[in-house]
Scaffold this motif. Structure first.
Motif, PDB file in Angstrom:
ATOM      1  N   VAL A  14       4.925  11.625  17.219  1.00 13.95           N
ATOM      2  CA  VAL A  14       4.040  10.897  16.321  1.00 13.95           C
ATOM      3  C   VAL A  14       3.395  11.897  15.362  1.00 13.95           C
ATOM      4  CG1 VAL A  14       1.982   9.439  16.190  1.00 13.95           C
ATOM      5  CG2 VAL A  14       3.576   9.159  18.082  1.00 13.95           C
ATOM      6  N   GLU A  15       3.469  11.603  14.056  1.00  6.76           N
ATOM      7  CA  GLU A  15       2.841  12.464  13.068  1.00  6.76           C
ATOM      8  C   GLU A  15       2.526  11.672  11.814  1.00  6.76           C
ATOM      9  OE1 GLU A  15       5.599  15.685  12.544  1.00  6.76           O
ATOM     10  OE2 GLU A  15       6.992  14.487  11.393  1.00  6.76           O
ATOM     11  N   ASP A  16       1.521  12.146  11.055  1.00  5.03           N
ATOM     12  CA  ASP A  16       1.144  11.498   9.804  1.00  5.03           C
ATOM     13  C   ASP A  16       2.260  11.652   8.785  1.00  5.03           C
ATOM     14  OD1 ASP A  16      -1.366  10.710  10.685  1.00  5.03           O
ATOM     15  OD2 ASP A  16      -2.343  12.534   9.973  1.00  5.03           O
ATOM     16  N   GLY A  17       2.511  10.581   8.041  1.00 10.37           N
ATOM     17  CA  GLY A  17       3.487  10.637   6.972  1.00 10.37           C
ATOM     18  C   GLY A  17       2.893  11.304   5.743  1.00 10.37           C
ATOM     19  N   PHE A  18       3.702  12.081   5.048  1.00  9.96           N
ATOM     20  CA  PHE A  18       3.253  12.693   3.801  1.00  9.96           C
ATOM     21  C   PHE A  18       2.972  11.591   2.786  1.00  9.96           C
ATOM     22  CE2 PHE A  18       4.011  14.557  -0.375  1.00  9.96           C
ATOM     23  CZ  PHE A  18       3.132  15.631  -0.336  1.00  9.96           C
ATOM     24  N   VAL A  19       3.927  10.689   2.622  1.00  5.67           N
ATOM     25  CA  VAL A  19       3.751   9.481   1.809  1.00  5.67           C
ATOM     26  C   VAL A  19       4.313   8.316   2.601  1.00  5.67           C
ATOM     27  CG1 VAL A  19       4.377   8.259  -0.300  1.00  5.67           C
ATOM     28  CG2 VAL A  19       3.870  10.698  -0.403  1.00  5.67           C
ATOM     29  N   THR A  27       8.251   2.528   4.641  1.00  4.84           N
ATOM     30  CA  THR A  27       8.984   3.782   4.612  1.00  4.84           C
ATOM     31  C   THR A  27       7.997   4.923   4.798  1.00  4.84           C
ATOM     32  OG1 THR A  27       8.766   4.041   2.220  1.00  4.84           O
ATOM     33  CG2 THR A  27      10.719   2.867   3.016  1.00  4.84           C
ATOM     34  N   SER A  28       8.491   6.018   5.302  1.00  5.03           N
ATOM     35  CA  SER A  28       7.647   7.189   5.502  1.00  5.03           C
ATOM     36  C   SER A  28       8.476   8.439   5.298  1.00  5.03           C
ATOM     37  CB  SER A  28       7.058   7.178   6.911  1.00  5.03           C
ATOM     38  OG  SER A  28       6.310   8.346   7.136  1.00  5.03           O
ATOM     39  N   ASN A  29       7.878   9.429   4.654  1.00  3.02           N
ATOM     40  CA  ASN A  29       8.519  10.719   4.482  1.00  3.02           C
ATOM     41  C   ASN A  29       7.552  11.771   4.992  1.00  3.02           C
ATOM     42  OD1 ASN A  29      10.023  12.905   3.755  1.00  3.02           O
ATOM     43  ND2 ASN A  29      10.069  12.453   1.570  1.00  3.02           N
ATOM     44  N   VAL A  74       0.847  -1.185   0.000  1.00  7.02           N
ATOM     45  CA  VAL A  74       0.000   0.000   0.000  1.00  7.02           C
ATOM     46  C   VAL A  74       0.885   1.237   0.000  1.00  7.02           C
ATOM     47  CG1 VAL A  74      -0.259   0.116   2.515  1.00  7.02           C
ATOM     48  CG2 VAL A  74      -2.041   1.066   1.049  1.00  7.02           C
ATOM     49  N   ASN A  75       0.453   2.260  -0.713  1.00 12.52           N
ATOM     50  CA  ASN A  75       1.100   3.565  -0.734  1.00 12.52           C
ATOM     51  C   ASN A  75       0.022   4.573  -0.395  1.00 12.52           C
ATOM     52  OD1 ASN A  75       1.630   6.216  -2.211  1.00 12.52           O
ATOM     53  ND2 ASN A  75       3.644   5.250  -2.311  1.00 12.52           N
ATOM     54  N   ILE A  76       0.216   5.312   0.693  1.00 13.43           N
ATOM     55  CA  ILE A  76      -0.831   6.226   1.170  1.00 13.43           C
ATOM     56  C   ILE A  76      -0.297   7.621   1.440  1.00 13.43           C
ATOM     57  CG2 ILE A  76      -2.144   4.353   2.238  1.00 13.43           C
ATOM     58  CD1 ILE A  76      -1.102   5.331   4.943  1.00 13.43           C
ATOM     59  N   SER A  77      -1.193   8.556   1.454  1.00 11.39           N
ATOM     60  CA  SER A  77      -0.951   9.902   1.965  1.00 11.39           C
ATOM     61  C   SER A  77      -1.712   9.973   3.284  1.00 11.39           C
ATOM     62  CB  SER A  77      -1.469  10.949   0.986  1.00 11.39           C
ATOM     63  OG  SER A  77      -0.800  10.845  -0.240  1.00 11.39           O
ATOM     64  N   SER A  78      -1.016   9.835   4.395  1.00 13.27           N
ATOM     65  CA  SER A  78      -1.662   9.701   5.705  1.00 13.27           C
ATOM     66  C   SER A  78      -2.625  10.832   6.024  1.00 13.27           C
ATOM     67  CB  SER A  78      -0.618   9.612   6.814  1.00 13.27           C
ATOM     68  OG  SER A  78       0.096   8.415   6.725  1.00 13.27           O
ATOM     69  N   ALA A  79      -2.278  12.044   5.674  1.00 18.85           N
ATOM     70  CA  ALA A  79      -3.133  13.187   6.013  1.00 18.85           C
ATOM     71  C   ALA A  79      -4.461  13.148   5.264  1.00 18.85           C
ATOM     72  CB  ALA A  79      -2.408  14.490   5.731  1.00 18.85           C
ATOM     73  N   SER A  80      -4.555  12.357   4.191  1.00 21.09           N
ATOM     74  CA  SER A  80      -5.782  12.271   3.391  1.00 21.09           C
ATOM     75  C   SER A  80      -6.666  11.098   3.763  1.00 21.09           C
ATOM     76  CB  SER A  80      -5.422  12.170   1.903  1.00 21.09           C
ATOM     77  OG  SER A  80      -4.684  13.289   1.494  1.00 21.09           O
ATOM     78  N   LEU A  81      -6.226  10.254   4.709  1.00 18.87           N
ATOM     79  CA  LEU A  81      -7.009   9.078   5.086  1.00 18.87           C
ATOM     80  C   LEU A  81      -8.314   9.484   5.755  1.00 18.87           C
ATOM     81  CD1 LEU A  81      -4.261   6.720   6.504  1.00 18.87           C
ATOM     82  CD2 LEU A  81      -5.367   6.611   4.278  1.00 18.87           C
ATOM     83  N   THR A  82      -9.299   8.603   5.670  1.00 22.73           N
ATOM     84  CA  THR A  82     -10.594   8.874   6.269  1.00 22.73           C
ATOM     85  C   THR A  82     -10.916   7.853   7.355  1.00 22.73           C
ATOM     86  OG1 THR A  82     -11.704   7.543   4.584  1.00 22.73           O
ATOM     87  CG2 THR A  82     -11.525   9.905   4.163  1.00 22.73           C
TER      88      THR A  82
END
Length: 117
Positions: free
Chosen positions: A102-107, A66-68, A15-23
């Protein structure tokens, strides 16, 4: 390449996600791409649960990720850690490497290797 090599060596989920966009509730909003992923749940800041479409055989599979934290060269480094590993899902968290905040990953990208049920 032999079939057994492909079956035993290929990723069973990714999976490849944008954490800040999750619902929340779980869905696929914020998911940029995936394989064998039914839903991704934004549990809280920096914490995500990934559920499989097809379960794993046991909870002894490998999860790597991985997280950026930004979309720039030299963006903040981030840590990725998987836990709550079960046959139908796993949870991971992302934290800033310099402070462990702790913070949301951009990708965030995650891959699962193991045996499907």
């Amino acid at each position: 390449v032999g079939t057994s090599y492909v079956v035993n060596g290929s990723a069973k989920a990714w999976v490849n996600i944008s954490s800040a966009s999750l619902t929340n509730p779980a869905g696929l909003t914020g998911v940029n791409g995936s394989l064998n992923v039914a839903s991704v749940l934004d549990v809280q800041t920096g914490e995500v649960t990934v559920s499989f479409t097809n379960n794993m055989n046991n909870d002894d599979y490998s999860v790597v990720g991985t997280s950026n934290q930004s979309n720039t060269v030299g963006g903040r480094n981030s840590n990725f850690g998987a836990y709550a590993i079960g046959t139908s899902s796993y949870t991971f968290s992302t934290t800033r490497a310099s402070s462990a905040a702790v913070e949301d990953g951009f990708v965030v990208s995650s891959t699962v290797h193991g045996d499907l049920a």
